[in-house]
Design a protein around this motif. Sequence first.
Motif, PDB file in Angstrom:
ATOM      1  N   GLY A  78       0.812  -1.200   0.000  1.00  0.00           N
ATOM      2  CA  GLY A  78       0.000   0.000   0.000  1.00  0.00           C
ATOM      3  C   GLY A  78       0.846   1.250   0.000  1.00  0.00           C
ATOM      4  N   ASN A  79       0.176   2.382  -0.120  1.00  0.00           N
ATOM      5  CA  ASN A  79       0.867   3.659  -0.013  1.00  0.00           C
ATOM      6  C   ASN A  79      -0.096   4.700   0.526  1.00  0.00           C
ATOM      7  OD1 ASN A  79      -0.293   5.215  -2.429  1.00  0.00           O
ATOM      8  ND2 ASN A  79       0.451   3.324  -3.375  1.00  0.00           N
ATOM      9  N   THR A  80       0.475   5.705   1.141  1.00  0.00           N
ATOM     10  CA  THR A  80      -0.306   6.795   1.722  1.00  0.00           C
ATOM     11  C   THR A  80       0.305   8.121   1.315  1.00  0.00           C
ATOM     12  OG1 THR A  80      -0.853   5.457   3.656  1.00  0.00           O
ATOM     13  CG2 THR A  80      -1.157   7.823   3.879  1.00  0.00           C
ATOM     14  N   LYS A  81      -0.562   9.046   0.968  1.00  0.00           N
ATOM     15  CA  LYS A  81      -0.163  10.439   0.744  1.00  0.00           C
ATOM     16  C   LYS A  81      -0.468  11.173   2.048  1.00  0.00           C
ATOM     17  CE  LYS A  81      -1.287  14.385  -2.229  1.00  0.00           C
ATOM     18  NZ  LYS A  81      -2.167  14.798  -3.347  1.00  0.00           N
ATOM     19  N   TRP A  82       0.563  11.760   2.641  1.00  0.00           N
ATOM     20  CA  TRP A  82       0.442  12.491   3.894  1.00  0.00           C
ATOM     21  C   TRP A  82       0.597  13.983   3.607  1.00  0.00           C
ATOM     22  CZ3 TRP A  82      -0.370   9.975   8.558  1.00  0.00           C
ATOM     23  CH2 TRP A  82      -0.222   8.587   8.543  1.00  0.00           C
ATOM     24  N   ALA A  83      -0.235  14.797   4.229  1.00  0.00           N
ATOM     25  CA  ALA A  83      -0.161  16.247   4.069  1.00  0.00           C
ATOM     26  C   ALA A  83       0.288  16.892   5.365  1.00  0.00           C
ATOM     27  CB  ALA A  83      -1.530  16.807   3.684  1.00  0.00           C
ATOM     28  N   CYS A  84       1.059  17.951   5.230  1.00  0.00           N
ATOM     29  CA  CYS A  84       1.474  18.729   6.392  1.00  0.00           C
ATOM     30  C   CYS A  84       0.380  19.770   6.680  1.00  0.00           C
ATOM     31  CB  CYS A  84       2.805  19.426   6.117  1.00  0.00           C
ATOM     32  SG  CYS A  84       3.477  20.254   7.569  1.00  0.00           S
ATOM     33  N   VAL A  85      -0.065  19.831   7.933  1.00  0.00           N
ATOM     34  CA  VAL A  85      -1.106  20.789   8.332  1.00  0.00           C
ATOM     35  C   VAL A  85      -0.723  21.469   9.634  1.00  0.00           C
ATOM     36  CG1 VAL A  85      -2.973  19.500   7.202  1.00  0.00           C
ATOM     37  CG2 VAL A  85      -2.468  19.091   9.619  1.00  0.00           C
ATOM     38  N   GLU A  86      -1.261  22.660   9.822  1.00  0.00           N
ATOM     39  CA  GLU A  86      -1.170  23.335  11.115  1.00  0.00           C
ATOM     40  C   GLU A  86      -2.123  22.626  12.057  1.00  0.00           C
ATOM     41  OE1 GLU A  86      -2.030  27.495  10.887  1.00  0.00           O
ATOM     42  OE2 GLU A  86      -0.440  27.868   9.442  1.00  0.00           O
ATOM     43  N   ILE A  87      -1.651  22.276  13.246  1.00  0.00           N
ATOM     44  CA  ILE A  87      -2.495  21.543  14.187  1.00  0.00           C
ATOM     45  C   ILE A  87      -3.693  22.384  14.611  1.00  0.00           C
ATOM     46  CG2 ILE A  87      -2.590  20.515  16.487  1.00  0.00           C
ATOM     47  CD1 ILE A  87       0.326  19.579  16.013  1.00  0.00           C
ATOM     48  N   ALA A  88      -3.488  23.660  14.900  1.00  0.00           N
ATOM     49  CA  ALA A  88      -4.565  24.508  15.416  1.00  0.00           C
ATOM     50  C   ALA A  88      -5.698  24.715  14.423  1.00  0.00           C
ATOM     51  CB  ALA A  88      -4.008  25.860  15.853  1.00  0.00           C
ATOM     52  N   THR A  89      -5.377  24.803  13.141  1.00  0.00           N
ATOM     53  CA  THR A  89      -6.393  25.145  12.140  1.00  0.00           C
ATOM     54  C   THR A  89      -6.743  24.004  11.197  1.00  0.00           C
ATOM     55  OG1 THR A  89      -4.776  25.900  10.518  1.00  0.00           O
ATOM     56  CG2 THR A  89      -5.585  27.544  12.133  1.00  0.00           C
ATOM     57  N   GLY A  90      -5.845  23.032  11.066  1.00  0.00           N
ATOM     58  CA  GLY A  90      -6.050  21.963  10.097  1.00  0.00           C
ATOM     59  C   GLY A  90      -5.748  22.372   8.671  1.00  0.00           C
ATOM     60  N   ARG A  91      -5.255  23.581   8.492  1.00  0.00           N
ATOM     61  CA  ARG A  91      -4.942  24.088   7.147  1.00  0.00           C
ATOM     62  C   ARG A  91      -3.589  23.566   6.663  1.00  0.00           C
ATOM     63  NH1 ARG A  91      -6.727  30.400   7.716  1.00  0.00           N
ATOM     64  NH2 ARG A  91      -8.866  29.940   8.309  1.00  0.00           N
ATOM     65  N   PRO A  92      -3.458  23.420   5.357  1.00  0.00           N
ATOM     66  CA  PRO A  92      -2.166  23.001   4.800  1.00  0.00           C
ATOM     67  C   PRO A  92      -1.054  23.962   5.191  1.00  0.00           C
ATOM     68  CG  PRO A  92      -3.867  22.947   3.121  1.00  0.00           C
ATOM     69  CD  PRO A  92      -4.469  23.609   4.321  1.00  0.00           C
ATOM     70  N   LYS A  93       0.127  23.401   5.411  1.00  0.00           N
ATOM     71  CA  LYS A  93       1.293  24.192   5.793  1.00  0.00           C
ATOM     72  C   LYS A  93       2.513  23.594   5.124  1.00  0.00           C
ATOM     73  CE  LYS A  93       4.098  25.510   9.821  1.00  0.00           C
ATOM     74  NZ  LYS A  93       4.841  26.408   8.998  1.00  0.00           N
ATOM     75  N   ARG A  94       3.407  24.457   4.685  1.00  0.00           N
ATOM     76  CA  ARG A  94       4.679  23.969   4.141  1.00  0.00           C
ATOM     77  C   ARG A  94       5.450  23.279   5.267  1.00  0.00           C
ATOM     78  NH1 ARG A  94       5.820  25.875  -0.822  1.00  0.00           N
ATOM     79  NH2 ARG A  94       8.058  25.626  -0.700  1.00  0.00           N
ATOM     80  N   MET A  95       6.113  22.190   4.921  1.00  0.00           N
ATOM     81  CA  MET A  95       6.898  21.483   5.921  1.00  0.00           C
ATOM     82  C   MET A  95       8.064  22.340   6.381  1.00  0.00           C
ATOM     83  SD  MET A  95       7.183  17.538   4.854  1.00  0.00           S
ATOM     84  CE  MET A  95       6.132  17.063   3.493  1.00  0.00           C
ATOM     85  N   SER A  96       8.299  22.304   7.671  1.00  0.00           N
ATOM     86  CA  SER A  96       9.447  23.007   8.227  1.00  0.00           C
ATOM     87  C   SER A  96      10.720  22.243   7.874  1.00  0.00           C
ATOM     88  CB  SER A  96       9.314  23.095   9.749  1.00  0.00           C
ATOM     89  OG  SER A  96       9.419  21.802  10.321  1.00  0.00           O
TER      90      SER A  96
END
Length: 152
Positions: free
Chosen positions: A107-125
């Motif tokens: 299998g495979n998974t696409k993981w997205a980086c999000v801000e925890i507080a808002t759930g909005r997408p965020k660029r990876m640090s």
Amino acid sequence: MSTVFDLEMTVQAEHIDRLGHVNNVVYMQWMQEVATAHIDSLGLGLQEYLELKHAMVAVEHHVQYRKAAFKGETIILRTWLNEINALYSFRQYVFYRPQDQAVLFSGNTKWACVEIATGRPKRMSPTFTQAYQPLAVDINPLDFTHIDLKNE
């Protein structure tokens, strides 16, 4: 570049469904468990997510069930990262039964980086991009010849 990460699992009674084999939902749980163990080993687990105020969340899974697994069997849950960009990481999985050298699941998974507080997408640090490196090109993730089982 990174390597594969293996987690040894013994199939328990609670993993078995009415048909007598590991339930398909359990494979999904194992995907989460091995991914979590992998990121913990990279030093980027839940505590670090909370401190950094962003995290990786699953947005898409693709799975293929190949063979059944049964109670008492030892299974190797293998995962690795194969791609990363500013917003996403892509993780691969192969579950392997050493007793008969069978691939049970992939299998495979696409993981997205999000801000925890808002759930909005965020660029990876940089902390994320340094830890989440794709598998080194000279490593064959399907090579299980060097498996050393703890239970045997």
